[in-house]
Design a protein around this motif. Structure first.
Motif, PDB file in Angstrom:
ATOM      1  N   LEU A  41       0.828  -1.204   0.000  1.00 56.86           N
ATOM      2  CA  LEU A  41       0.000   0.000   0.000  1.00 56.86           C
ATOM      3  C   LEU A  41       0.864   1.257   0.000  1.00 56.86           C
ATOM      4  O   LEU A  41       0.507   2.266  -0.624  1.00 56.86           O
ATOM      5  N   MET A  42       1.993   1.207   0.688  1.00 54.06           N
ATOM      6  CA  MET A  42       2.920   2.340   0.664  1.00 54.06           C
ATOM      7  C   MET A  42       3.436   2.581  -0.750  1.00 54.06           C
ATOM      8  O   MET A  42       3.451   3.717  -1.241  1.00 54.06           O
ATOM      9  N   VAL A  43       3.860   1.508  -1.412  1.00 45.70           N
ATOM     10  CA  VAL A  43       4.386   1.640  -2.773  1.00 45.70           C
ATOM     11  C   VAL A  43       3.308   2.132  -3.720  1.00 45.70           C
ATOM     12  O   VAL A  43       3.532   3.051  -4.529  1.00 45.70           O
ATOM     13  N   GLU A  44       2.134   1.546  -3.634  1.00 47.15           N
ATOM     14  CA  GLU A  44       1.044   1.925  -4.545  1.00 47.15           C
ATOM     15  C   GLU A  44       0.710   3.407  -4.416  1.00 47.15           C
ATOM     16  O   GLU A  44       0.567   4.116  -5.420  1.00 47.15           O
ATOM     17  N   ALA A  45       0.591   3.877  -3.176  1.00 39.60           N
ATOM     18  CA  ALA A  45       0.268   5.288  -2.963  1.00 39.60           C
ATOM     19  C   ALA A  45       1.378   6.201  -3.479  1.00 39.60           C
ATOM     20  O   ALA A  45       1.114   7.257  -4.081  1.00 39.60           O
ATOM     21  N   ALA A  46       2.618   5.807  -3.257  1.00 39.76           N
ATOM     22  CA  ALA A  46       3.745   6.616  -3.716  1.00 39.76           C
ATOM     23  C   ALA A  46       3.793   6.686  -5.233  1.00 39.76           C
ATOM     24  O   ALA A  46       4.010   7.768  -5.815  1.00 39.76           O
ATOM     25  N   VAL A  47       3.609   5.557  -5.888  1.00 35.80           N
ATOM     26  CA  VAL A  47       3.665   5.534  -7.349  1.00 35.80           C
ATOM     27  C   VAL A  47       2.541   6.377  -7.946  1.00 35.80           C
ATOM     28  O   VAL A  47       2.750   7.127  -8.910  1.00 35.80           O
ATOM     29  N   GLU A  48       1.351   6.281  -7.375  1.00 35.56           N
ATOM     30  CA  GLU A  48       0.251   7.082  -7.906  1.00 35.56           C
ATOM     31  C   GLU A  48       0.506   8.571  -7.692  1.00 35.56           C
ATOM     32  O   GLU A  48       0.166   9.402  -8.547  1.00 35.56           O
ATOM     33  N   ALA A  49       1.123   8.934  -6.566  1.00 32.72           N
ATOM     34  CA  ALA A  49       1.456  10.337  -6.334  1.00 32.72           C
ATOM     35  C   ALA A  49       2.462  10.834  -7.367  1.00 32.72           C
ATOM     36  O   ALA A  49       2.339  11.942  -7.894  1.00 32.72           O
ATOM     37  N   ALA A  50       3.453  10.017  -7.664  1.00 33.72           N
ATOM     38  CA  ALA A  50       4.452  10.409  -8.659  1.00 33.72           C
ATOM     39  C   ALA A  50       3.853  10.423 -10.063  1.00 33.72           C
ATOM     40  O   ALA A  50       4.128  11.339 -10.860  1.00 33.72           O
ATOM     41  N   ARG A  51       3.030   9.440 -10.368  1.00 37.43           N
ATOM     42  CA  ARG A  51       2.452   9.351 -11.720  1.00 37.43           C
ATOM     43  C   ARG A  51       1.554  10.550 -12.030  1.00 37.43           C
ATOM     44  O   ARG A  51       1.424  10.956 -13.193  1.00 37.43           O
ATOM     45  N   ALA A  52       0.978  11.113 -10.985  1.00 44.51           N
ATOM     46  CA  ALA A  52       0.115  12.275 -11.179  1.00 44.51           C
ATOM     47  C   ALA A  52       0.879  13.492 -11.690  1.00 44.51           C
ATOM     48  O   ALA A  52       0.271  14.455 -12.170  1.00 44.51           O
ATOM     49  N   THR A  53       2.217  13.461 -11.596  1.00 43.54           N
ATOM     50  CA  THR A  53       3.027  14.588 -12.055  1.00 43.54           C
ATOM     51  C   THR A  53       3.462  14.432 -13.512  1.00 43.54           C
ATOM     52  O   THR A  53       4.178  15.302 -14.024  1.00 43.54           O
ATOM     53  N   GLN A  54       3.066  13.358 -14.178  1.00 36.47           N
ATOM     54  CA  GLN A  54       3.497  13.167 -15.569  1.00 36.47           C
ATOM     55  C   GLN A  54       2.816  14.162 -16.484  1.00 36.47           C
ATOM     56  O   GLN A  54       1.599  14.345 -16.448  1.00 36.47           O
ATOM     57  N   ARG A  55       3.591  14.812 -17.303  1.00 43.91           N
ATOM     58  CA  ARG A  55       3.083  15.818 -18.225  1.00 43.91           C
ATOM     59  C   ARG A  55       2.584  15.149 -19.505  1.00 43.91           C
ATOM     60  O   ARG A  55       2.916  13.985 -19.784  1.00 43.91           O
ATOM     61  N   PRO A  56       1.808  15.863 -20.322  1.00 45.95           N
ATOM     62  CA  PRO A  56       1.326  15.289 -21.584  1.00 45.95           C
ATOM     63  C   PRO A  56       2.444  14.830 -22.512  1.00 45.95           C
ATOM     64  O   PRO A  56       2.239  13.914 -23.323  1.00 45.95           O
ATOM     65  N   ASP A  57       3.631  15.432 -22.394  1.00 40.47           N
ATOM     66  CA  ASP A  57       4.738  15.034 -23.270  1.00 40.47           C
ATOM     67  C   ASP A  57       5.483  13.807 -22.761  1.00 40.47           C
ATOM     68  O   ASP A  57       6.450  13.354 -23.371  1.00 40.47           O
ATOM     69  N   GLY A  58       5.038  13.240 -21.633  1.00 43.89           N
ATOM     70  CA  GLY A  58       5.640  12.019 -21.109  1.00 43.89           C
ATOM     71  C   GLY A  58       6.656  12.243 -20.006  1.00 43.89           C
ATOM     72  O   GLY A  58       6.959  11.319 -19.236  1.00 43.89           O
ATOM     73  N   ALA A  59       7.221  13.443 -19.922  1.00 41.53           N
ATOM     74  CA  ALA A  59       8.182  13.746 -18.867  1.00 41.53           C
ATOM     75  C   ALA A  59       7.451  13.946 -17.543  1.00 41.53           C
ATOM     76  O   ALA A  59       6.246  14.191 -17.502  1.00 41.53           O
ATOM     77  N   PHE A  60       8.206  13.838 -16.458  1.00 43.11           N
ATOM     78  CA  PHE A  60       7.632  14.053 -15.134  1.00 43.11           C
ATOM     79  C   PHE A  60       8.046  15.427 -14.612  1.00 43.11           C
ATOM     80  O   PHE A  60       9.232  15.788 -14.659  1.00 43.11           O
ATOM     81  N   ALA A  61       7.067  16.169 -14.132  1.00 45.40           N
ATOM     82  CA  ALA A  61       7.367  17.462 -13.526  1.00 45.40           C
ATOM     83  C   ALA A  61       8.155  17.242 -12.245  1.00 45.40           C
ATOM     84  O   ALA A  61       7.893  16.292 -11.494  1.00 45.40           O
ATOM     85  N   TRP A  62       9.106  18.114 -11.994  1.00 49.19           N
ATOM     86  CA  TRP A  62       9.941  17.980 -10.812  1.00 49.19           C
ATOM     87  C   TRP A  62       9.086  18.073  -9.553  1.00 49.19           C
ATOM     88  O   TRP A  62       9.102  17.189  -8.700  1.00 49.19           O
ATOM     89  N   ARG A  63       8.308  19.127  -9.443  1.00 47.09           N
ATOM     90  CA  ARG A  63       7.443  19.357  -8.295  1.00 47.09           C
ATOM     91  C   ARG A  63       6.161  20.014  -8.770  1.00 47.09           C
ATOM     92  O   ARG A  63       6.157  20.692  -9.813  1.00 47.09           O
ATOM     93  N   PRO A  64       5.065  19.862  -8.014  1.00 52.16           N
ATOM     94  CA  PRO A  64       3.811  20.490  -8.431  1.00 52.16           C
ATOM     95  C   PRO A  64       3.919  22.003  -8.620  1.00 52.16           C
ATOM     96  O   PRO A  64       3.285  22.569  -9.512  1.00 52.16           O
ATOM     97  N   ASP A  65       4.739  22.651  -7.794  1.00 48.40           N
ATOM     98  CA  ASP A  65       4.889  24.097  -7.913  1.00 48.40           C
ATOM     99  C   ASP A  65       6.004  24.493  -8.872  1.00 48.40           C
ATOM    100  O   ASP A  65       6.226  25.679  -9.107  1.00 48.40           O
ATOM    101  N   GLU A  66       6.728  23.508  -9.420  1.00 45.71           N
ATOM    102  CA  GLU A  66       7.772  23.758 -10.404  1.00 45.71           C
ATOM    103  C   GLU A  66       7.644  22.709 -11.504  1.00 45.71           C
ATOM    104  O   GLU A  66       8.273  21.654 -11.454  1.00 45.71           O
ATOM    105  N   PRO A  67       6.805  22.998 -12.511  1.00 44.99           N
ATOM    106  CA  PRO A  67       6.483  21.976 -13.517  1.00 44.99           C
ATOM    107  C   PRO A  67       7.572  21.700 -14.542  1.00 44.99           C
ATOM    108  O   PRO A  67       7.340  20.986 -15.511  1.00 44.99           O
ATOM    109  N   ILE A  68       8.774  22.255 -14.329  1.00 48.04           N
ATOM    110  CA  ILE A  68       9.863  21.934 -15.250  1.00 48.04           C
ATOM    111  C   ILE A  68      10.188  20.442 -15.142  1.00 48.04           C
ATOM    112  O   ILE A  68       9.961  19.808 -14.109  1.00 48.04           O
TER     113      ILE A  68
END
Length: 322
Positions: free
Chosen positions: A113-140
């Motif tokens: 459950l820890m892993v699942e929650a962490a992965v979903e939190a990280a996956r939510a930061t994926q941009r439409p171009d496939g890259a992952f945003a560094w942080r929610p407040d810094e989408p680079i």
């Protein structure tokens, strides 16, 4: 490294732990969740399973309701509460590694459950171009962060199979990130060697592309006899980056190069088995003046990859051979 040296290094890492099981950079220093997991993996390959599992217990206790961790802790207190997708996702690498080393499906289930929650939190930061945003407040997007999250997702998808779950969307997200890594123009440019070799960890690029990438920047970053530069402008080699590069070379079958560079960085070893973070080779000075758990742990992981000591030795190779 001899068995005695391995035990000494692992003992030094364990001695830096807090009562909670948290593994800071060094005793009394700060902790970030990524380096904490790296230190736990180093302990495990050296046979210190109890201490490694206490580290994962700390991760469970510190995880926030949204699945993330704060970016920085000092003595158990949050010092930087911003989430970091790379830091958050890396717990999946640690738990997949634990299963490869121990084969303990029950422990994987206890932490699922820890892993699942962490992965979903990280996956939510994926941009439409496939890259992952560094942080929610810094989408680079950063090359190193995106490559690391993609590798974490692949480990998480494998761990899902261990616990009887099926998460094809995690592999799909990793595939999207791998495609994004072939478009350097969408990432924030950084002078770090990590941007060079991180897409190779886990064998995420085709072999011919990996060989071209290695050749392009080899002379820029590899300092014969000393290790790998951390950043291009500075005459500074660092132990953890050198050993991560060793893992990248191992992933693509460059064993002779990996062995030579692993031997080159041993000048950073201290008498107590710890490793200095880095060395400025023009002034011939160690810098910064610190010895870090994550550097020592990455040395242990590289040694394991090169010598096949544990079942986790293939962690950073292409998944079909891990």
């Amino acid at each position: 490294m001899t068995p005695e040296q391995i035990a000494q290094t692992a003992g030094w890492i364990a001695a830096q732990a807090e009562e909670s099981g948290a593994l800071p950079w060094f005793a009394g220093g700060h902790l970030d969740p990524w380096d904490h997991v790296q230190a736990a993996m180093g302990l495990l390959v050296a046979g210190r399973r109890d201490e490694a599992e206490r580290a994962y217990a700390w991760s469970r206790s510190a995880q926030r309701p949204d699945g993330s961790w704060a970016a920085k802790y000092e003595q158990g207190v949050v010092a930087d509460d911003r989430p970091d997708a790379n830091f958050t996702a890396y717990i999946a690498v640690g738990l997949w590694h634990h299963w490869l080393v121990t084969g303990d499906a029950d422990f994987a289930g206890e932490n699922w459950l820890m892993v699942e929650a962490a992965v979903e939190a990280a996956r939510a930061t994926q941009r439409p171009d496939g890259a992952f945003a560094w942080r929610p407040d810094e989408p680079i997007a950063l090359v190193t962060g995106t490559a690391s999250v993609a590798f974490s997702l692949r480990c998480a998808a494998r761990l899902a199979g261990v616990v009887g779950a099926d998460r094809p969307e995690w592999s799909a997200a990793a595939d999207g990130a791998a495609e994004a890594l072939r478009r350097p123009e969408i990432f924030e440019a950084k002078p770090h060697s990590m941007d060079w070799y991180y897409p190779l960890l886990g064998g995420q690029l085709p072999a011919d592309e990996a060989e071209r990438r290695l050749a392009e920047e080899w002379d820029t970053f590899v300092v014969p006899g000393l290790g790998v530069r951390c950043v291009t402008p500075n005459p500074w080699v660092t132990g953890a980056e050198t050993c991560e590069f060793v893992l990248a070379l191992d992933a693509y079958g460059r064993r002779d190069d990996a062995l030579r560079i692993f031997a080159d960085m041993q000048h950073l070893r201290d008498d107590d088995g710890s490793y200095w973070t880095g060395f400025e080779f023009e002034t011939r000075e160690r810098w910064p003046i610190e010895r870090t758990t994550w550097t020592a742990a990455t040395v242990l992981l590289a040694h394991d990859a090169l010598h096949g000591v544990t079942g986790g030795s293939g962690l950073f190779r292409p998944m079909e051979t891990a």
